[in-house]
Design a protein around this motif. Structure first.
Motif, PDB file in Angstrom:
ATOM      1  N   SER A  72     -27.474   4.013  73.412  1.00  0.00           N
ATOM      2  CA  SER A  72     -26.811   4.601  72.238  1.00  0.00           C
ATOM      3  C   SER A  72     -25.432   3.979  72.022  1.00  0.00           C
ATOM      4  CB  SER A  72     -26.684   6.117  72.415  1.00  0.00           C
ATOM      5  OG  SER A  72     -27.960   6.708  72.560  1.00  0.00           O
ATOM      6  N   LEU A  73     -24.687   3.805  73.126  1.00  0.00           N
ATOM      7  CA  LEU A  73     -23.372   3.173  73.012  1.00  0.00           C
ATOM      8  C   LEU A  73     -23.492   1.735  72.521  1.00  0.00           C
ATOM      9  CD1 LEU A  73     -21.667   4.502  76.275  1.00  0.00           C
ATOM     10  CD2 LEU A  73     -21.234   5.225  73.912  1.00  0.00           C
ATOM     11  N   VAL A 108     -24.098   1.865  68.823  1.00  0.00           N
ATOM     12  CA  VAL A 108     -22.871   2.187  68.090  1.00  0.00           C
ATOM     13  C   VAL A 108     -21.957   0.971  68.024  1.00  0.00           C
ATOM     14  CG1 VAL A 108     -20.769   3.580  68.142  1.00  0.00           C
ATOM     15  CG2 VAL A 108     -22.993   4.646  68.612  1.00  0.00           C
ATOM     16  N   ALA A 166     -23.343  -1.475  65.582  1.00  0.00           N
ATOM     17  CA  ALA A 166     -23.144  -1.037  64.200  1.00  0.00           C
ATOM     18  C   ALA A 166     -21.699  -1.281  63.754  1.00  0.00           C
ATOM     19  CB  ALA A 166     -23.508   0.434  64.066  1.00  0.00           C
ATOM     20  N   LEU A 167     -20.726  -0.960  64.645  1.00  0.00           N
ATOM     21  CA  LEU A 167     -19.323  -1.210  64.303  1.00  0.00           C
ATOM     22  C   LEU A 167     -19.054  -2.695  64.117  1.00  0.00           C
ATOM     23  CD1 LEU A 167     -17.563   1.296  66.753  1.00  0.00           C
ATOM     24  CD2 LEU A 167     -17.869   1.530  64.277  1.00  0.00           C
TER      25      LEU A 167
END
Length: 251
Positions: free
Chosen positions: A226-227, A230, A233-234
Protein backbone atom coordinates in the motif's frame (compact mmCIF):
# COMPACT_ATOMS: atom_id res chain seq x y z
CA UNK A 1 -1.53 -22.48 -3.54
CA UNK A 2 0.50 -19.76 -1.83
CA UNK A 3 -0.88 -20.59 1.60
CA UNK A 4 0.15 -24.25 1.19
CA UNK A 5 3.69 -23.14 0.40
CA UNK A 6 3.71 -20.94 3.52
CA UNK A 7 2.46 -23.81 5.69
CA UNK A 8 5.09 -26.20 4.31
CA UNK A 9 7.84 -23.62 4.86
CA UNK A 10 6.61 -23.02 8.40
CA UNK A 11 6.60 -26.76 9.17
CA UNK A 12 10.09 -27.12 7.76
CA UNK A 13 11.37 -24.24 9.87
CA UNK A 14 9.77 -25.10 13.24
CA UNK A 15 8.49 -28.62 12.68
CA UNK A 16 9.14 -31.96 14.36
CA UNK A 17 9.96 -35.12 12.42
CA UNK A 18 7.24 -37.40 13.78
CA UNK A 19 8.04 -40.57 11.82
CA UNK A 20 10.68 -41.51 9.30
CA UNK A 21 11.73 -44.34 7.00
CA UNK A 22 8.11 -45.16 6.10
CA UNK A 23 6.92 -46.73 2.89
CA UNK A 24 4.34 -44.81 0.89
CA UNK A 25 1.37 -46.76 2.25
CA UNK A 26 2.43 -46.15 5.85
CA UNK A 27 3.13 -42.46 5.20
CA UNK A 28 -0.25 -41.93 3.51
CA UNK A 29 -2.08 -43.66 6.37
CA UNK A 30 -0.31 -41.62 9.06
CA UNK A 31 -0.82 -38.33 7.19
CA UNK A 32 -4.52 -39.11 6.61
CA UNK A 33 -5.16 -39.87 10.30
CA UNK A 34 -3.42 -36.68 11.41
CA UNK A 35 -5.21 -34.49 8.87
CA UNK A 36 -8.60 -35.94 9.87
CA UNK A 37 -7.80 -35.02 13.49
CA UNK A 38 -7.05 -31.42 12.53
CA UNK A 39 -3.25 -31.75 12.69
CA UNK A 40 -1.36 -30.40 9.69
CA UNK A 41 1.12 -33.03 8.45
CA UNK A 42 3.71 -32.79 5.70
CA UNK A 43 4.76 -36.01 3.94
CA UNK A 44 8.27 -35.60 2.54
CA UNK A 45 10.77 -37.89 0.83
CA UNK A 46 13.70 -38.98 3.00
CA UNK A 47 17.05 -37.46 2.12
CA UNK A 48 19.04 -39.92 0.06
CA UNK A 49 16.21 -42.47 -0.26
CA UNK A 50 13.51 -41.78 -2.80
CA UNK A 51 11.50 -44.82 -1.65
CA UNK A 52 11.18 -43.76 2.00
CA UNK A 53 9.09 -40.98 3.52
CA UNK A 54 8.96 -38.94 6.71
CA UNK A 55 6.10 -37.12 8.43
CA UNK A 56 6.67 -33.61 9.81
CA UNK A 57 4.21 -31.74 12.04
CA UNK A 58 4.27 -28.34 13.72
CA UNK A 59 6.19 -28.35 17.01
CA UNK A 60 3.13 -27.27 19.00
CA UNK A 61 1.11 -30.23 17.68
CA UNK A 62 3.77 -32.92 18.19
CA UNK A 63 2.46 -34.11 21.56
CA UNK A 64 -1.11 -34.65 20.39
CA UNK A 65 0.12 -36.22 17.16
CA UNK A 66 2.26 -38.75 19.07
CA UNK A 67 -0.67 -39.65 21.33
CA UNK A 68 -2.99 -40.05 18.38
CA UNK A 69 -0.62 -42.38 16.53
CA UNK A 70 -0.01 -44.37 19.71
CA UNK A 71 -3.76 -44.84 20.20
CA UNK A 72 -4.12 -46.17 16.66
CA UNK A 73 -0.91 -48.22 16.80
CA UNK A 74 0.52 -46.37 13.79
CA UNK A 75 2.55 -46.69 11.70
CA UNK A 76 1.60 -50.31 11.21
CA UNK A 77 4.46 -52.71 10.72
CA UNK A 78 5.00 -54.18 7.26
CA UNK A 79 3.04 -57.43 7.05
CA UNK A 80 4.00 -60.33 4.83
CA UNK A 81 1.02 -62.44 3.87
CA UNK A 82 0.92 -65.86 2.24
CA UNK A 83 1.77 -64.60 -1.25
CA UNK A 84 4.72 -62.51 0.01
CA UNK A 85 6.11 -65.15 2.35
CA UNK A 86 6.20 -67.95 -0.20
CA UNK A 87 7.26 -65.81 -3.15
CA UNK A 88 11.01 -66.32 -2.61
CA UNK A 89 11.26 -69.60 -0.77
CA UNK A 90 14.24 -71.91 -0.99
CA UNK A 91 14.27 -74.76 -3.47
CA UNK A 92 14.21 -77.51 -0.83
CA UNK A 93 12.83 -76.11 2.44
CA UNK A 94 12.68 -78.43 5.42
CA UNK A 95 9.22 -79.45 6.67
CA UNK A 96 9.80 -77.55 9.91
CA UNK A 97 10.87 -74.38 8.08
CA UNK A 98 8.00 -74.67 5.63
CA UNK A 99 5.42 -75.09 8.39
CA UNK A 100 6.86 -72.21 10.44
CA UNK A 101 6.73 -69.88 7.46
CA UNK A 102 3.20 -71.02 6.66
CA UNK A 103 2.08 -70.38 10.26
CA UNK A 104 3.60 -66.88 10.30
CA UNK A 105 2.02 -65.95 6.98
CA UNK A 106 -1.36 -67.35 8.03
CA UNK A 107 -1.21 -65.32 11.24
CA UNK A 108 -0.66 -62.17 9.18
CA UNK A 109 -3.70 -62.92 7.02
CA UNK A 110 -5.79 -63.39 10.17
CA UNK A 111 -4.49 -60.10 11.62
CA UNK A 112 -5.57 -58.28 8.48
CA UNK A 113 -9.05 -59.79 8.72
CA UNK A 114 -9.39 -58.93 12.42
CA UNK A 115 -8.31 -55.34 11.83
CA UNK A 116 -11.29 -54.93 9.50
CA UNK A 117 -13.61 -55.26 12.51
CA UNK A 118 -14.94 -51.80 13.51
CA UNK A 119 -13.20 -50.63 16.66
CA UNK A 120 -10.07 -52.76 16.22
CA UNK A 121 -6.99 -50.62 15.57
CA UNK A 122 -4.46 -53.47 15.67
CA UNK A 123 -4.45 -57.25 15.99
CA UNK A 124 -1.76 -59.78 16.82
CA UNK A 125 -2.27 -63.49 16.22
CA UNK A 126 0.09 -66.19 17.51
CA UNK A 127 -0.39 -69.65 16.06
CA UNK A 128 1.14 -72.79 17.52
CA UNK A 129 1.08 -75.38 14.75
CA UNK A 130 2.48 -78.76 15.85
CA UNK A 131 4.62 -80.60 13.29
CA UNK A 132 2.85 -83.10 11.11
CA UNK A 133 3.67 -86.69 12.09
CA UNK A 134 2.10 -89.09 9.61
CA UNK A 135 3.23 -92.17 11.60
CA UNK A 136 1.35 -91.06 14.71
CA UNK A 137 -2.37 -91.67 15.01
CA UNK A 138 -4.80 -88.76 14.99
CA UNK A 139 -5.60 -89.22 18.66
CA UNK A 140 -1.95 -88.74 19.65
CA UNK A 141 -1.47 -85.61 17.55
CA UNK A 142 -0.94 -82.36 19.44
CA UNK A 143 -3.69 -79.93 18.62
CA UNK A 144 -2.95 -76.47 17.18
CA UNK A 145 -3.68 -73.49 19.40
CA UNK A 146 -3.99 -69.76 18.83
CA UNK A 147 -3.78 -66.58 20.88
CA UNK A 148 -5.36 -63.32 19.72
CA UNK A 149 -4.59 -59.86 21.11
CA UNK A 150 -6.83 -57.01 19.96
CA UNK A 151 -6.25 -53.33 20.64
CA UNK A 152 -9.60 -51.56 20.52
CA UNK A 153 -11.04 -48.08 20.89
CA UNK A 154 -14.64 -49.12 21.53
CA UNK A 155 -16.81 -52.05 22.47
CA UNK A 156 -16.74 -54.58 19.64
CA UNK A 157 -19.88 -55.62 17.83
CA UNK A 158 -18.56 -59.20 17.64
CA UNK A 159 -18.49 -61.49 20.67
CA UNK A 160 -15.38 -63.45 21.63
CA UNK A 161 -17.07 -66.62 20.36
CA UNK A 162 -17.41 -65.09 16.89
CA UNK A 163 -13.74 -64.10 16.83
CA UNK A 164 -12.75 -67.60 17.94
CA UNK A 165 -14.80 -69.16 15.14
CA UNK A 166 -13.21 -66.80 12.61
CA UNK A 167 -9.68 -67.81 13.65
CA UNK A 168 -10.46 -71.50 14.04
CA UNK A 169 -12.08 -71.66 10.62
CA UNK A 170 -8.84 -70.52 8.95
CA UNK A 171 -6.56 -73.16 10.53
CA UNK A 172 -6.91 -76.85 9.81
CA UNK A 173 -7.58 -78.82 12.98
CA UNK A 174 -7.93 -75.75 15.19
CA UNK A 175 -10.95 -75.77 17.49
CA UNK A 176 -12.68 -72.68 18.84
CA UNK A 177 -12.03 -73.84 22.41
CA UNK A 178 -8.27 -73.72 21.71
CA UNK A 179 -8.36 -70.04 20.70
CA UNK A 180 -7.70 -67.43 23.37
CA UNK A 181 -8.90 -63.84 22.80
CA UNK A 182 -7.77 -60.81 24.79
CA UNK A 183 -9.13 -57.34 23.96
CA UNK A 184 -7.16 -54.42 25.37
CA UNK A 185 -8.85 -51.03 25.33
CA UNK A 186 -6.52 -48.45 23.83
CA UNK A 187 -6.56 -44.70 24.36
CA UNK A 188 -9.90 -43.36 23.18
CA UNK A 189 -9.25 -40.88 20.44
CA UNK A 190 -10.53 -37.40 21.10
CA UNK A 191 -12.25 -35.52 18.35
CA UNK A 192 -10.90 -32.48 16.64
CA UNK A 193 -9.57 -29.94 19.16
CA UNK A 194 -11.73 -26.94 20.08
CA UNK A 195 -11.24 -24.03 17.73
CA UNK A 196 -10.10 -20.59 18.80
CA UNK A 197 -10.77 -17.34 16.99
CA UNK A 198 -7.89 -15.47 15.37
CA UNK A 199 -9.45 -12.45 13.72
CA UNK A 200 -12.08 -13.72 11.27
CA UNK A 201 -10.63 -17.26 11.37
CA UNK A 202 -11.24 -20.20 13.73
CA UNK A 203 -8.22 -22.48 14.19
CA UNK A 204 -6.97 -25.18 16.58
CA UNK A 205 -5.20 -23.98 19.72
CA UNK A 206 -1.89 -25.50 18.55
CA UNK A 207 -2.13 -23.60 15.26
CA UNK A 208 -3.03 -20.25 16.79
CA UNK A 209 0.53 -18.95 16.99
CA UNK A 210 1.36 -20.11 13.46
CA UNK A 211 -1.83 -18.58 12.07
CA UNK A 212 -1.22 -15.30 13.89
CA UNK A 213 2.35 -15.18 12.57
CA UNK A 214 1.23 -15.82 9.01
CA UNK A 215 -1.58 -13.26 9.32
CA UNK A 216 0.81 -10.64 10.72
CA UNK A 217 3.28 -11.31 7.93
CA UNK A 218 0.49 -10.95 5.39
CA UNK A 219 -0.64 -7.65 6.90
CA UNK A 220 2.93 -6.33 6.81
CA UNK A 221 3.24 -7.28 3.15
CA UNK A 222 -0.10 -5.59 2.36
CA UNK A 223 0.98 -2.45 4.25
CA UNK A 224 4.28 -2.28 2.35
CA UNK A 225 2.47 -2.75 -0.95
CA UNK A 226 0.00 0.00 0.00
CA UNK A 227 2.83 2.39 0.85
CA UNK A 228 4.53 1.54 -2.43
CA UNK A 229 1.31 2.28 -4.32
CA UNK A 230 0.88 5.61 -2.51
CA UNK A 231 4.48 6.57 -3.26
CA UNK A 232 4.03 5.57 -6.91
CA UNK A 233 0.81 7.62 -7.15
CA UNK A 234 2.52 10.70 -5.65
CA UNK A 235 5.49 10.29 -7.96
CA UNK A 236 3.18 9.95 -10.95
CA UNK A 237 1.33 13.13 -9.95
CA UNK A 238 4.62 15.03 -9.75
CA UNK A 239 5.63 13.83 -13.19
CA UNK A 240 2.28 14.89 -14.64
CA UNK A 241 2.59 18.37 -13.13
CA UNK A 242 6.10 18.74 -14.55
CA UNK A 243 4.86 17.64 -17.95
CA UNK A 244 2.07 20.25 -17.85
CA UNK A 245 4.52 22.96 -16.81
CA UNK A 246 6.83 22.06 -19.68
CA UNK A 247 3.96 22.19 -22.15
CA UNK A 248 2.89 25.65 -20.89
CA UNK A 249 6.43 27.02 -21.07
CA UNK A 250 6.77 26.21 -24.75
CA UNK A 251 6.42 29.27 -27.10
Amino acid sequence: MAWRVLVVLSLAGCGVELEHNLDERQANEVASVLENAGIGADKAVEDGNANAYKIVVARGEAGRAFSLLEARDLPKRSLRGLSDTFAGGSLLPSPVEDRARYGAALAVELERSLEEIPGVVSARVHLALPPEEPLVGDAAHARPTASVLLKTTQKLALADADIKRLVAGAVTGLQSSDVGVVAAAGVVESGAPPLERVGPLRVAHESRMLTATLATSGLVVILLLSLALVFAALRLGQLRRRLRDLERSRP
